[in-house]
Scaffold this motif. Sequence first.
Motif, short mmCIF file in Angstrom:
data_model
loop_
_atom_site.label_atom_id
_atom_site.label_comp_id
_atom_site.label_asym_id
_atom_site.label_seq_id
_atom_site.Cartn_x
_atom_site.Cartn_y
_atom_site.Cartn_z
N GLY A 192 16.46 14.40 -50.54
CA GLY A 192 17.23 14.56 -51.76
C GLY A 192 17.71 15.97 -51.92
N MET A 193 18.13 16.34 -53.13
CA MET A 193 18.60 17.70 -53.40
C MET A 193 18.61 17.94 -54.90
N LEU A 194 18.63 19.23 -55.25
CA LEU A 194 18.71 19.62 -56.64
C LEU A 194 19.92 20.54 -56.80
N LEU A 195 20.85 20.14 -57.67
CA LEU A 195 22.05 20.92 -57.94
C LEU A 195 21.84 21.70 -59.24
N PRO A 213 18.51 6.41 -47.67
CA PRO A 213 19.46 5.93 -46.66
C PRO A 213 19.21 4.49 -46.21
N GLU A 214 17.95 4.08 -46.25
CA GLU A 214 17.65 2.73 -45.79
C GLU A 214 18.25 1.65 -46.68
N SER A 215 18.56 1.99 -47.93
CA SER A 215 19.14 1.00 -48.85
C SER A 215 20.56 1.37 -49.28
N ALA A 216 21.12 2.45 -48.74
CA ALA A 216 22.46 2.94 -49.10
C ALA A 216 22.58 3.18 -50.60
N ALA A 217 21.44 3.53 -51.23
CA ALA A 217 21.43 3.80 -52.67
C ALA A 217 20.85 5.18 -52.92
N ALA A 218 21.23 5.78 -54.01
CA ALA A 218 20.70 7.08 -54.40
C ALA A 218 20.38 7.05 -55.88
N GLU A 219 19.35 7.79 -56.27
CA GLU A 219 18.95 7.87 -57.67
C GLU A 219 19.36 9.22 -58.25
N ALA A 240 29.70 14.17 -61.38
CA ALA A 240 30.67 13.96 -60.30
C ALA A 240 30.23 14.67 -59.02
N GLU A 241 29.69 15.86 -59.17
CA GLU A 241 29.22 16.61 -58.00
C GLU A 241 28.06 15.88 -57.33
N ALA A 242 27.15 15.35 -58.14
CA ALA A 242 26.04 14.59 -57.58
C ALA A 242 26.53 13.34 -56.86
N GLU A 243 27.49 12.65 -57.45
CA GLU A 243 28.05 11.46 -56.80
C GLU A 243 28.68 11.82 -55.46
N GLY A 244 29.47 12.90 -55.44
CA GLY A 244 30.13 13.31 -54.20
C GLY A 244 29.12 13.65 -53.12
N ALA A 251 25.26 7.39 -49.30
CA ALA A 251 24.98 6.48 -50.41
C ALA A 251 26.25 5.72 -50.79
N ARG A 252 26.09 4.47 -51.15
CA ARG A 252 27.20 3.66 -51.64
C ARG A 252 26.96 3.15 -53.05
N THR A 253 25.73 3.34 -53.52
CA THR A 253 25.39 2.93 -54.88
C THR A 253 24.61 4.07 -55.55
N LEU A 254 25.00 4.41 -56.76
CA LEU A 254 24.30 5.41 -57.57
C LEU A 254 23.57 4.68 -58.69
#
Length: 299
Positions: A192-195, A213-219, A240-244, A251-254
Amino acid sequence: MDATAIGQVRRFQRTVTQRIGALSDRFLARNRPLGQARLLWEIGAHGSEIRALRARLELDSGYVSRLLRSLEADGLVVVDDGGSDGRVRTARLTAAGVAEREELDRRSDEVAASILEPLSVTQRDRLVAAMSEVERLLLASMVSIDVLDPRHPSARHCVQAYVGELARRFDGGFDPARSISADDHELRLPAGMLLVAALHAEPVGCVALKLHPESAAAEIKRMWVDPSVRGLGLGRRLLAEAEGRAVANGARTLRLETNKALTEAIALYRAAGYREVEAFNDEPYAHHWFEKRHGPAGP
């Protein structure tokens, strides 16, 4: 970028710098340019660390040193040696410096009054309102967003402020130990990361990503904006920055969850295209769960 918009910004800059007298080397009819006058004002009645001056004014150390030497030569400022290590140096106004700052304040008021005086009451109201809006937009343009290690002092500040605000606003408070984790090791790539957003080198907002990555989703976690900069659109920009960043990492799902007390956050998520869905985790502090898809879902 639109060339017409760029041209308008440049015309505005030329008009403002001329109208306030920034082009003269005798700003406000004093024997010093605008840079020296502004630094004198920023040092203030209680003094200021030099590194803080550089950060607030976004000036390089060499230029600030030259300005300070000029003010010292005029007997307006003294600079301490920074103690034993010489790193934390402080500039302070002398008695003459305090008097000069007061005179600059008086003359600045006169210039402001001279700008408003020729206008009608309606025009004055329009100008003052427009100036307020321009100031807010310029501040928004000065905010930077960077990925920081969760142990960085600015990152720690934001997360602590986030936890403190939730503790105040949630019914029954907030204990991060009961919440779904977003620990340091989960906020470093590839996990993950922290912005962190900063204005004048001070942290003013954050948002965290947990990548799966295994589920193409990000929280999306730890979304926070300092009260001092709310209304500048920073929440939308952080989101928007987090989504990008999430999409760039596959990731394909947020997904995110939030508490009913955070009404402004709920409004932001909905305005940004998130749709409310059934609960996808057992977060004890959540009342709403949201999801946003970017492109087709993975296999």
